[in-house]
Structures are given as C-alpha cells and as structure tokens.
Design a protein around this motif. Structure first.
Motif, PDB file in Angstrom:
ATOM      1  N   ALA A   1       5.564  43.821  19.850  1.00 56.42           N
ATOM      2  CA  ALA A   1       6.663  43.990  18.596  1.00 56.42           C
ATOM      3  C   ALA A   1       5.837  43.456  17.351  1.00 56.42           C
ATOM      4  N   ILE A   2       5.001  42.437  17.380  1.00 53.05           N
ATOM      5  CA  ILE A   2       4.336  41.910  16.218  1.00 53.05           C
ATOM      6  C   ILE A   2       3.273  43.096  15.767  1.00 53.05           C
ATOM      7  N   PHE A   3       2.629  43.576  16.896  1.00 54.75           N
ATOM      8  CA  PHE A   3       1.564  44.502  16.227  1.00 54.75           C
ATOM      9  C   PHE A   3       2.310  45.855  15.731  1.00 54.75           C
ATOM     10  N   ALA A   4       3.486  46.283  16.084  1.00 54.81           N
ATOM     11  CA  ALA A   4       4.065  47.441  15.697  1.00 54.81           C
ATOM     12  C   ALA A   4       4.778  47.178  14.294  1.00 54.81           C
ATOM     13  N   SER A   5       5.247  46.101  13.998  1.00 55.62           N
ATOM     14  CA  SER A   5       5.889  46.195  12.899  1.00 55.62           C
ATOM     15  C   SER A   5       5.579  45.213  11.867  1.00 55.62           C
ATOM     16  N   GLU A   6       5.333  45.715  10.690  1.00 53.65           N
ATOM     17  CA  GLU A   6       4.930  44.497   9.541  1.00 53.65           C
ATOM     18  C   GLU A   6       6.036  43.779   9.234  1.00 53.65           C
ATOM     19  N   GLY A   7       5.610  42.386   8.806  1.00 53.14           N
ATOM     20  CA  GLY A   7       6.594  41.572   8.614  1.00 53.14           C
ATOM     21  C   GLY A   7       7.059  40.615   9.725  1.00 53.14           C
ATOM     22  N   GLU A   8       6.684  41.141  11.105  1.00 53.97           N
ATOM     23  CA  GLU A   8       7.225  40.455  12.215  1.00 53.97           C
ATOM     24  C   GLU A   8       6.433  39.130  12.339  1.00 53.97           C
ATOM     25  N   ARG A   9       7.026  38.109  12.682  1.00 54.55           N
ATOM     26  CA  ARG A   9       6.532  37.062  12.974  1.00 54.55           C
ATOM     27  C   ARG A   9       7.025  35.930  14.079  1.00 54.55           C
ATOM     28  N   ARG A  10       6.130  35.393  14.551  1.00 59.05           N
ATOM     29  CA  ARG A  10       6.828  34.236  15.623  1.00 59.05           C
ATOM     30  C   ARG A  10       6.222  32.704  15.404  1.00 59.05           C
ATOM     31  N   ASP A  11       7.219  31.884  15.218  1.00 55.70           N
ATOM     32  CA  ASP A  11       6.611  30.522  14.936  1.00 55.70           C
ATOM     33  C   ASP A  11       6.621  29.821  15.978  1.00 55.70           C
ATOM     34  N   PHE A  12       5.646  28.846  15.894  1.00 57.14           N
ATOM     35  CA  PHE A  12       5.560  27.892  17.231  1.00 57.14           C
ATOM     36  C   PHE A  12       5.387  26.391  16.698  1.00 57.14           C
ATOM     37  N   ASP A  13       5.679  25.522  17.514  1.00 63.55           N
ATOM     38  CA  ASP A  13       5.477  24.160  17.328  1.00 63.55           C
ATOM     39  C   ASP A  13       5.365  23.299  18.383  1.00 63.55           C
ATOM     40  N   TYR A  14       4.404  22.893  18.844  1.00 64.00           N
ATOM     41  CA  TYR A  14       4.239  22.129  19.996  1.00 64.00           C
ATOM     42  C   TYR A  14       3.286  21.116  20.086  1.00 64.00           C
ATOM     43  N   GLU A  15       3.371  20.568  21.094  1.00 63.01           N
ATOM     44  CA  GLU A  15       1.974  19.320  21.077  1.00 63.01           C
ATOM     45  C   GLU A  15       1.326  19.566  22.620  1.00 63.01           C
ATOM     46  N   PHE A  16       0.056  19.262  22.729  1.00 64.90           N
ATOM     47  CA  PHE A  16      -0.710  18.886  23.830  1.00 64.90           C
ATOM     48  C   PHE A  16      -1.571  17.813  23.853  1.00 64.90           C
ATOM     49  N   VAL A  17      -1.975  17.490  24.940  1.00 68.19           N
ATOM     50  CA  VAL A  17      -2.892  16.334  25.217  1.00 68.19           C
ATOM     51  C   VAL A  17      -4.345  16.870  25.320  1.00 68.19           C
ATOM     52  N   LEU A  18      -5.019  16.375  24.398  1.00 64.71           N
ATOM     53  CA  LEU A  18      -6.615  16.629  24.406  1.00 64.71           C
ATOM     54  C   LEU A  18      -7.374  15.501  24.465  1.00 64.71           C
ATOM     55  N   GLU A  19      -8.036  15.342  25.781  1.00 65.18           N
ATOM     56  CA  GLU A  19      -8.609  14.249  26.097  1.00 65.18           C
ATOM     57  C   GLU A  19     -10.160  14.402  25.279  1.00 65.18           C
ATOM     58  N   ASP A  20     -10.275  13.439  24.525  1.00 63.22           N
ATOM     59  CA  ASP A  20     -11.565  13.163  23.783  1.00 63.22           C
ATOM     60  C   ASP A  20     -11.492  11.592  23.341  1.00 63.22           C
ATOM     61  N   GLU A  21     -12.520  10.930  23.206  1.00 62.39           N
ATOM     62  CA  GLU A  21     -12.826   9.446  22.874  1.00 62.39           C
ATOM     63  C   GLU A  21     -12.101   9.115  21.493  1.00 62.39           C
ATOM     64  N   VAL A  22     -12.167  10.163  20.815  1.00 58.41           N
ATOM     65  CA  VAL A  22     -11.789   9.821  19.463  1.00 58.41           C
ATOM     66  C   VAL A  22     -10.330  10.154  18.833  1.00 58.41           C
ATOM     67  N   ILE A  23      -9.893  10.912  19.940  1.00 57.68           N
ATOM     68  CA  ILE A  23      -8.592  11.532  19.581  1.00 57.68           C
ATOM     69  C   ILE A  23      -7.444  10.550  20.222  1.00 57.68           C
ATOM     70  N   ALA A  24      -6.706  10.110  19.560  1.00 56.36           N
ATOM     71  CA  ALA A  24      -5.843   8.647  19.813  1.00 56.36           C
ATOM     72  C   ALA A  24      -4.266   9.033  19.941  1.00 56.36           C
ATOM     73  N   SER A  25      -4.063  10.437  19.843  1.00 56.49           N
ATOM     74  CA  SER A  25      -2.623  10.856  19.971  1.00 56.49           C
ATOM     75  C   SER A  25      -2.613  12.250  20.616  1.00 56.49           C
TER      76      SER A  25
END
Ligand SMILES: [Zn+2]
Ligand SMILES: [Zn+2]
Length: 169
Positions: free
Chosen positions: A18-42
């Motif tokens: 649907a997004i590829f087919a029509s100009e102006g289409e958009r889908r928003d996202f807002d989420y979080e995930f855990v990324l394990e790394d020694e300098v990433i603290a949240s």
C-alpha cells in the motif's frame, strides 16, 4: 506485498504494498528495544516512519539511547544521550545487492531492530572523550590535568606529539 517488520523483537505486519502503491502513504512507528553493548545504558528508543514520496519509499527514523563510557584520555565517565539517524530507501528488488543505503525487502521481512543496531554501531566512534579538549592524565604522576596542574616536568619532545597524534586518531 505485505511485509513483516520486527520491532523490539516483535513481528509486526505492515502492508508495504500500500505504501509502495500510493504517493503520500506513510506508516509511523515508535518503540524501544534492548541492544546489548557495554556503552549502551538504556533501551534504544526508535521513532520514525516509512513513507512514499513521489514514488520513492523511504525509512527515516532516529534511535536515541543513553551512552555510558569512559573517556579515552582521562578515564572519567562520559554519560550523554546519543541520537543516530536511520535513513534508508526501501526497494522491492535489486540486481546489485551490495548497498547499505538501499534496503531490499523482497524476502517479505525487514528486521528493523537489526537495521537500527547496525546503524548505531556504524555511528559509534572508536573511542569517547569527555570533551574534545580533554587534557588527559599526567604520564608521570597520573593527575587529571583537566582538574589540576601538577608540577611534573614533562619533557616536550615533538616526537611524542607524533605518537599522541597516532593514539588520537
Ligand atoms: Zn577526559
Ligand atoms: Zn604530574
């Protein structure tokens, strides 16, 4: 064509056709995930959208996390919020696969966690500094030269500058 996005380890089905087919289409996202790394603290907060502008489907997002590292010169802790831009163009197929900017989604699956993780690691510097002009530690007494001027007689030798430049880069 539908597509499975992976958000925070959870599969989310998005009708990408649907997004590829029509100009102006958009889908928003807002989420979080855990990324394990020694300098990433949240958890990594990801906010953005997939949209079609004049027939081009783009993914623009920002990934924000709390950085916790040690200064490479003085060892003091470096704590700040980092923000990484995630900008890609999505294409449904490609003859030429070797391109980081274009993301081919012909396998019906886009692992956004993986894409965001790659972009975060690509954006990470090889080391962190508490400030660009951190003076570091005295090589003789170990004093933190940002806070105190020690009385050690450090020999100014231009050859050390060459070495210091090497370490700095
Ligand atoms: Zn420092
Ligand atoms: Zn000293």
């Amino acid at each position: 064509m539908g597509i499975v996005f992976v958000f925070g380890g959870q599969a989310v089905y998005i009708e990408l056709d649907a997004i590829f087919a029509s100009e102006g289409e958009r889908r928003d996202f807002d989420y979080e995930f855990v990324l394990e790394d020694e300098v990433i603290a949240s958890p990594v907060q990801v906010r953005g959208c997939v949209f079609n502008k004049t027939g081009i489907v783009s993914l623009n997002a920002s990934a924000v996390y709390l950085l916790n590292a040690s200064c490479a010169r003085c060892g003091e802790s470096v704590s700040r919020t980092e923000s990484v831009n995630i900008d890609h163009t999505l294409i449904s197929h490609s003859e030429n696969d070797d391109n980081d900017y274009f993301i081919v989604v012909d396998n019906m699956r886009l692992d956004l966690d993986e894409l965001v993780s790659e972009d975060i690691f690509l954006a990470m510097p090889s080391r962190y500094l508490c400030s660009e002009d951190c003076k570091g530690l005295c090589s003789i007494c170990g004093a933190n030269l940002n806070r105190e001027a020690c009385s050690c007689k450090r020999i100014a030798d231009p050859r050390w500058d060459v070495l210091n430049d090497l370490f700095d880069n």
